[in-house]
Each structure stands twice: as structure tokens, then as C-alpha cells.
Design a protein around this motif. Structure first.
Motif, PDB file in Angstrom:
ATOM      1  N   SER A 164     -22.374  97.603 -36.806  1.00 39.55           N
ATOM      2  CA  SER A 164     -21.939  97.282 -36.287  1.00 39.55           C
ATOM      3  C   SER A 164     -20.266  96.408 -35.718  1.00 39.55           C
ATOM      4  O   SER A 164     -20.205  96.033 -35.052  1.00 39.55           O
ATOM      5  CB  SER A 164     -23.170  95.725 -35.516  1.00 39.55           C
ATOM      6  N   SER A 165     -19.789  97.826 -36.736  1.00 42.58           N
ATOM      7  CA  SER A 165     -18.122  98.120 -36.354  1.00 42.58           C
ATOM      8  C   SER A 165     -17.735  98.674 -35.100  1.00 42.58           C
ATOM      9  O   SER A 165     -18.366  99.618 -34.720  1.00 42.58           O
ATOM     10  CB  SER A 165     -17.697  98.561 -37.836  1.00 42.58           C
ATOM     11  N   PRO A 166     -16.392  97.715 -34.948  1.00 39.99           N
ATOM     12  CA  PRO A 166     -15.995  99.102 -33.848  1.00 39.99           C
ATOM     13  C   PRO A 166     -16.187  99.876 -34.065  1.00 39.99           C
ATOM     14  O   PRO A 166     -15.873 101.243 -32.476  1.00 39.99           O
ATOM     15  CB  PRO A 166     -14.955  98.084 -33.271  1.00 39.99           C
ATOM     16  N   GLU A 167     -15.182 100.470 -34.537  1.00 41.02           N
ATOM     17  CA  GLU A 167     -15.177 102.283 -35.165  1.00 41.02           C
ATOM     18  C   GLU A 167     -16.893 102.641 -35.105  1.00 41.02           C
ATOM     19  O   GLU A 167     -16.181 104.138 -34.227  1.00 41.02           O
ATOM     20  CB  GLU A 167     -14.633 101.696 -36.961  1.00 41.02           C
ATOM     21  N   ASN A 168     -17.703 101.752 -35.540  1.00 43.17           N
ATOM     22  CA  ASN A 168     -18.745 102.944 -35.316  1.00 43.17           C
ATOM     23  C   ASN A 168     -19.573 103.433 -34.101  1.00 43.17           C
ATOM     24  O   ASN A 168     -20.026 104.031 -33.684  1.00 43.17           O
ATOM     25  CB  ASN A 168     -19.533 102.262 -36.178  1.00 43.17           C
ATOM     26  N   LEU A 169     -19.388 102.217 -33.111  1.00 44.16           N
ATOM     27  CA  LEU A 169     -19.376 102.487 -31.528  1.00 44.16           C
ATOM     28  C   LEU A 169     -18.764 103.266 -30.739  1.00 44.16           C
ATOM     29  O   LEU A 169     -19.144 103.796 -30.388  1.00 44.16           O
ATOM     30  CB  LEU A 169     -19.052 101.179 -31.167  1.00 44.16           C
ATOM     31  N   LEU A 170     -17.596 103.607 -31.576  1.00 42.48           N
ATOM     32  CA  LEU A 170     -16.508 104.182 -30.105  1.00 42.48           C
ATOM     33  C   LEU A 170     -17.012 106.070 -30.794  1.00 42.48           C
ATOM     34  O   LEU A 170     -16.900 106.710 -29.993  1.00 42.48           O
ATOM     35  CB  LEU A 170     -15.051 104.168 -31.952  1.00 42.48           C
ATOM     36  N   LYS A 171     -17.318 105.897 -31.938  1.00 44.46           N
ATOM     37  CA  LYS A 171     -18.324 107.430 -32.955  1.00 44.46           C
ATOM     38  C   LYS A 171     -18.926 107.308 -31.768  1.00 44.46           C
ATOM     39  O   LYS A 171     -19.036 108.812 -31.653  1.00 44.46           O
ATOM     40  CB  LYS A 171     -17.956 107.480 -34.007  1.00 44.46           C
ATOM     41  N   HIS A 172     -19.704 106.601 -31.930  1.00 41.61           N
ATOM     42  CA  HIS A 172     -21.243 106.223 -30.751  1.00 41.61           C
ATOM     43  C   HIS A 172     -20.869 107.014 -29.606  1.00 41.61           C
ATOM     44  O   HIS A 172     -21.290 108.353 -28.609  1.00 41.61           O
ATOM     45  CB  HIS A 172     -21.536 105.546 -30.788  1.00 41.61           C
ATOM     46  N   LEU A 173     -19.990 106.663 -28.962  1.00 37.99           N
ATOM     47  CA  LEU A 173     -19.466 106.849 -27.182  1.00 37.99           C
ATOM     48  C   LEU A 173     -18.612 108.152 -27.343  1.00 37.99           C
ATOM     49  O   LEU A 173     -18.882 108.849 -26.521  1.00 37.99           O
ATOM     50  CB  LEU A 173     -18.135 105.327 -26.741  1.00 37.99           C
ATOM     51  N   GLU A 174     -17.622 108.233 -27.901  1.00 36.66           N
ATOM     52  CA  GLU A 174     -16.755 109.451 -28.230  1.00 36.66           C
ATOM     53  C   GLU A 174     -17.923 111.183 -28.290  1.00 36.66           C
ATOM     54  O   GLU A 174     -17.795 111.264 -27.664  1.00 36.66           O
ATOM     55  CB  GLU A 174     -15.915 109.516 -28.740  1.00 36.66           C
ATOM     56  N   ALA A 175     -19.075 110.535 -29.305  1.00 34.88           N
ATOM     57  CA  ALA A 175     -19.892 112.043 -29.140  1.00 34.88           C
ATOM     58  C   ALA A 175     -20.845 112.039 -27.883  1.00 34.88           C
ATOM     59  O   ALA A 175     -20.975 113.359 -27.413  1.00 34.88           O
ATOM     60  CB  ALA A 175     -21.283 111.454 -30.267  1.00 34.88           C
ATOM     61  N   GLY A 176     -21.784 110.515 -26.788  1.00 40.17           N
ATOM     62  CA  GLY A 176     -21.664 110.655 -25.799  1.00 40.17           C
ATOM     63  C   GLY A 176     -20.905 111.597 -25.224  1.00 40.17           C
ATOM     64  O   GLY A 176     -21.783 112.847 -24.122  1.00 40.17           O
ATOM     65  N   ALA A 177     -19.490 111.418 -24.916  1.00 40.93           N
ATOM     66  CA  ALA A 177     -18.664 111.869 -24.008  1.00 40.93           C
ATOM     67  C   ALA A 177     -18.212 113.303 -24.086  1.00 40.93           C
ATOM     68  O   ALA A 177     -18.198 114.053 -23.435  1.00 40.93           O
ATOM     69  CB  ALA A 177     -17.417 110.839 -24.171  1.00 40.93           C
ATOM     70  N   GLU A 178     -18.011 113.575 -25.401  1.00 41.08           N
ATOM     71  CA  GLU A 178     -18.113 115.362 -25.991  1.00 41.08           C
ATOM     72  C   GLU A 178     -19.440 115.789 -25.404  1.00 41.08           C
ATOM     73  O   GLU A 178     -19.393 116.848 -24.373  1.00 41.08           O
ATOM     74  CB  GLU A 178     -17.931 115.564 -26.815  1.00 41.08           C
ATOM     75  N   VAL A 179     -20.380 115.350 -25.706  1.00 41.32           N
ATOM     76  CA  VAL A 179     -21.834 116.133 -25.045  1.00 41.32           C
ATOM     77  C   VAL A 179     -21.137 115.738 -23.560  1.00 41.32           C
ATOM     78  O   VAL A 179     -21.695 117.094 -22.945  1.00 41.32           O
ATOM     79  CB  VAL A 179     -22.637 115.255 -25.669  1.00 41.32           C
ATOM     80  N   ALA A 180     -21.210 114.956 -22.633  1.00 39.37           N
ATOM     81  CA  ALA A 180     -21.618 115.097 -21.805  1.00 39.37           C
ATOM     82  C   ALA A 180     -20.645 116.078 -21.215  1.00 39.37           C
ATOM     83  O   ALA A 180     -20.664 116.787 -20.080  1.00 39.37           O
ATOM     84  CB  ALA A 180     -21.085 113.669 -20.861  1.00 39.37           C
ATOM     85  N   ALA A 181     -19.397 116.174 -21.556  1.00 41.23           N
ATOM     86  CA  ALA A 181     -18.381 116.939 -20.884  1.00 41.23           C
ATOM     87  C   ALA A 181     -18.615 119.015 -20.906  1.00 41.23           C
ATOM     88  O   ALA A 181     -18.451 119.539 -20.770  1.00 41.23           O
ATOM     89  CB  ALA A 181     -17.019 116.701 -22.131  1.00 41.23           C
ATOM     90  N   GLU A 182     -19.679 119.004 -22.015  1.00 46.45           N
ATOM     91  CA  GLU A 182     -20.117 119.943 -22.334  1.00 46.45           C
ATOM     92  C   GLU A 182     -20.488 120.900 -21.300  1.00 46.45           C
ATOM     93  O   GLU A 182     -21.165 120.174 -20.574  1.00 46.45           O
ATOM     94  CB  GLU A 182     -21.170 120.144 -23.641  1.00 46.45           C
TER      95      GLU A 182
END
Length: 182
Positions: A164-182
Motif C-alpha cells: 500500500s506504499s505510494p511507491e507501489n501505487l505510482l509503479k502501478h499507475l506508471e505501468a498503466g500509462a505506458e501500456v496506454a501510450a503504446e
């Protein structure tokens, strides 16, 4: 809780600053519903065992506060911190932590936490009933992603922190943003 579920519908008893009240403590009661917090927007909710406790005050709350701009860039409109503490405690803790971006939600009776399946006994620490540590990305009142610390149980001997750390949520959101950009 899990992805796809609606957040529990409850009413939260909050205290809000209102200068028209006057005096040295110009606050009034204001009821807020789950819809007031979660409907029509994409937010992060994280919940923790208690205000003023070490992990919560040293890492989790400051981490979400310090990364608010990054979360906002990734489509998060609000970040909420919930605890099974009353509004007086939550407001004083936010003030003591210098919080400007994260908003606190008092779940004083534990109703939301209980309905979310996250209410645990912490009698081993003298806390009584409290929240297990978790975080969620919520989109228009529906859980988009759920991050729960392992070992959910009453009177757990440890206070796991990582999922539940902010770093883990950021990693999840950034991965989703990368997938959406592809």
C-alpha cells in the motif's frame, strides 16, 4: 474488497473549519457521504491503523503528500487518507504533518472499514478495532485496483508495509500509462 466492487456507502462525521463559528475553535460538524468523496472522480484511498503512529507518520502519509503532483499527472484527482480515528484526531494529525494535498477521512466508528472487510482487532497494541493497512485506486466509486498488505488478521504481531506504499501505487499507475501510450 477487490477490483470491480463499489465502495461501501456510509456517512462520515467530519469537522470543518468555519470562521463564522468564531472563538478559538472555529469548526462545525459536516456529514460527508461516500459519494461526496468518491463519485465522479478518480482518486486514491489509503487506510492505516492509526494517526500519529510511526509507519503512517514517517512513510505512508508523507509519501502520498510528497508525490501528489506525480499522482495528479497520472490521472488521480484526489488522495484520501482514512483511519478508524475520529475527526478531531485526523484533523490534528494532518495539521501536525503539514499536509496540504492529501485529505483525511475520519472513520471514527469503523463502519466503512468494516464494510470493506478491513476492520481488525489491534488489542495487542491497545488500539482496539482499527483498519488493516491497504490502498485503492477508485474510479467513480468503483475499485479500479486494490493493494492490501499480507497477513490480514486480528492482533497481528507485525505491521506489514509495502503493498500500500505510494511507491507501489505510482509503479502501478506508471505501468498503466505506458501500456496506454503504446
Amino acid at each position: 474488497m477487490q477490483a470491480g466492487q463499489k465502495v461501501p456507502a456510509v456517512t462520515f462525521r467530519t469537522r470543518v473549519r468555519d470562521e463564522s463559528v468564531g472563538g478559538p475553535n472555529p469548526f462545525r460538524w459536516q456529514d460527508m457521504s461516500s459519494d461526496d468523496y468518491f463519485a465522479g472522480k478518480r482518486v486514491i484511498l489509503f487506510s492505516l491503523p492509526g494517526a500519529f503512529t510511526p509507519t503512517c507518520s514517517t512513510y505512508q502519509l508523507p509519501g502520498f503528500e510528497d508525490n501528489f503532483a506525480k499522482f495528479n499527472e497520472l490521472g488521480i484527482e484526489e488522495i484520501y487518507c482514512m483511519s478508524v480515528n475520529d475527526s478531531f484526531v485526523m484533523n490534528k494529525w494532518a495539521e501536525a504533518q503539514g499536509i496540504k494535498n492529501v485529505k483525511v477521512i475520519p472513520d471514527g466508528s469503523g463502519e466503512f472499514t468494516r464494510k470493506a472487510g478491513m476492520l481488525v482487532a489491534k488489542d495487542n497494541l491497545g488500539f482496539g478495532m482499527r483498519s488493516w493497512r491497504y490502498a485503492a485506486i477508485i474510479n467513480d466509486g468503483q475499485v479500479e485496483a486494490w493493494f492490501e498488505e499480507p497477513g490480514l488478521s486480528d492482533n497481528h504481531g507485525e505491521d506489514p508495509y509495502g503493498e500500500s506504499s505510494p511507491e507501489n501505487l505510482l509503479k502501478h499507475l506508471e505501468a498503466g500509462a505506458e501500456v496506454a501510450a503504446e
